[in-house]
Scaffold this active site. Sequence first.
Site: not given
Ligand code: NAD
Length: 498
Positions: A176-177, A173, A281
């Site tokens: 969406e962006r 999954k 991240c």
């Molecule tokens: P996000 O948490 O908004 O989304 C991540 C995923 O979760 C997406 O697929 C999204 O559709 C889903 N999602 C969003 N809201 C949800 C909900 N309420 N319930 C269930 N699923 C939901 O993150 P983002 O904005 O796409 O990515 C940026 C974040 O990811 C930053 O905090 C970054 O630090 C983190 N990140 C961490 C790593 C790591 O390895 N630790 C790597 C890349 C990004």
Amino acid sequence: MERISNAVAGERRLSSSSRSSQVFNPATGEQIAELPLSTVDEVNEAVASAKAAAKEWGQMPPLKRSRYMFKFKELLDANINDIAREISREHGKTHDDALGEIARGIEVVEFACGIPHLLKGEFSRNVGPQVDTYSDRQALGVVAGITPFNFPAMVPLWMYPIAIAAGNTFVLKPSERDPSAPMLIWDLFKKAGFPDGVLNVVHGDKEAVDTLLDHPDVKAISFVGSTPIAEYVYSRGTAKGKRVQALGGAKNHMIVMPDADMNKVADALMGAGYGSAGERCMAISMAVPVGEETADRLVETLKPRVESLRIGPSTDSDADMGPVITKAHQEKVMGYIDSGVAQGAELVVDGRNFNLQGYENGYFVGGTLFDRVTSDMTIYKEEIFGPVLSVLRAKDYDEAVDLINKHEYGNGTAIFTRDGDAARSFANDIEVGMVGVNVPIPVPVAYHSFGGWKRSLFGDHSIYGPEGIRFYTRLKTVTTRWPEGIKDGAVFNFQNLE
Ligand code: NAD
């Protein structure tokens, strides 16, 4: 308007959902696609497709599975520029940065090609009279991955090549962006000849994620995203008896010791702080110079570089960084800059008024530099995920280390120094999962594993590398006794086997 499809049971399928989200080009602010948000039934179909493929795939000799991976790797190499363009169009990062992301993903595919060796177990002869024991690892069945926007190719490739090579089938999954790059990669995966249903992609939001978290046939979930969602996914998934690895957000510090080469430090900080508009991240968002004199030299060296950052769309091959992902995120980052000013940090370079001719509706934020940030400020405590670098002045090494150890996040960190003793102590004492010594973004290579500590990772396993193999497999230990054999030679009369 293009409507982006799912990929289920070996074919592209357009969702019939009445709900959808929009995909934008962040450099122009224009909508470029419509993304249907899959229904519960559609997610269930994807899981059913993965389940139908799981048995045969899991029983296939690992060497054969590895040959599919080799083919997949060749196709990724051959199409790397097309994938990079797709990433840049929806994410906004520069073409070179997108190429770098795919290259790091391909490394994981290369690692997964070694699966016959990686699945080898242990054997002990004669653990008792005529008794031998062996143990090896077996696939879990259907597993799923939920990925963030900032690495639409690399993060999915951290997950499914290893899971699938190990004998599992997968439901992805994506964010969406920027959903198009994962679909283009799925087309290559299909072209590599993998059986239908081994990899399925469903687009969606919370509803799709919850369906995967609750589905009894999904045995493990890999999640990468923000910390609040990671924590939610971890607790809901584990409550349903699943294995979950949930990687969250970060606030990465870099300690600058007085003996460090300041030009090298500034170059490292420019790339690690502003590359990909700070949306990594493993970005460094906090520089922690030790001593006032080091801090003064650091800010002096950084200021002109931040002012001359080249910001532009991904089509500008000279750009150092592009826009941030959405209008809402642009406003959020601006809000953080406002809060830093309001809470008393010194704004050395202000990126709030950046404007690019011809791209007035793009989601750009100029490179921003703060000095004299303190640990009680919001811009210190929270992850900004934008092109904002802050300097927090520490009086000595111990104070700098203490600061990092007290932060709620523990993803990555670095120290720049020429002193082996300081570097060694740092690597030993710091409570962070990934540590760089004169390396600003210490993302481990594919044959090690990636993972933070504290609120940057929920679960027991880091991702990819040897930890990835462990996460996607479970141990089986077999003890055998063969008390009597037929080694006495041929017997011609009818035998009583008792
Ligand atoms: P996000 O948490 O908004 O989304 C991540 C995923 O979760 C997406 O697929 C999204 O559709 C889903 N999602 C969003 N809201 C949800 C909900 N309420 N319930 C269930 N699923 C939901 O993150 P983002 O904005 O796409 O990515 C940026 C974040 O990811 C930053 O905090 C970054 O630090 C983190 N990140 C961490 C790593 C790591 O390895 N630790 C790597 C890349 C990004």
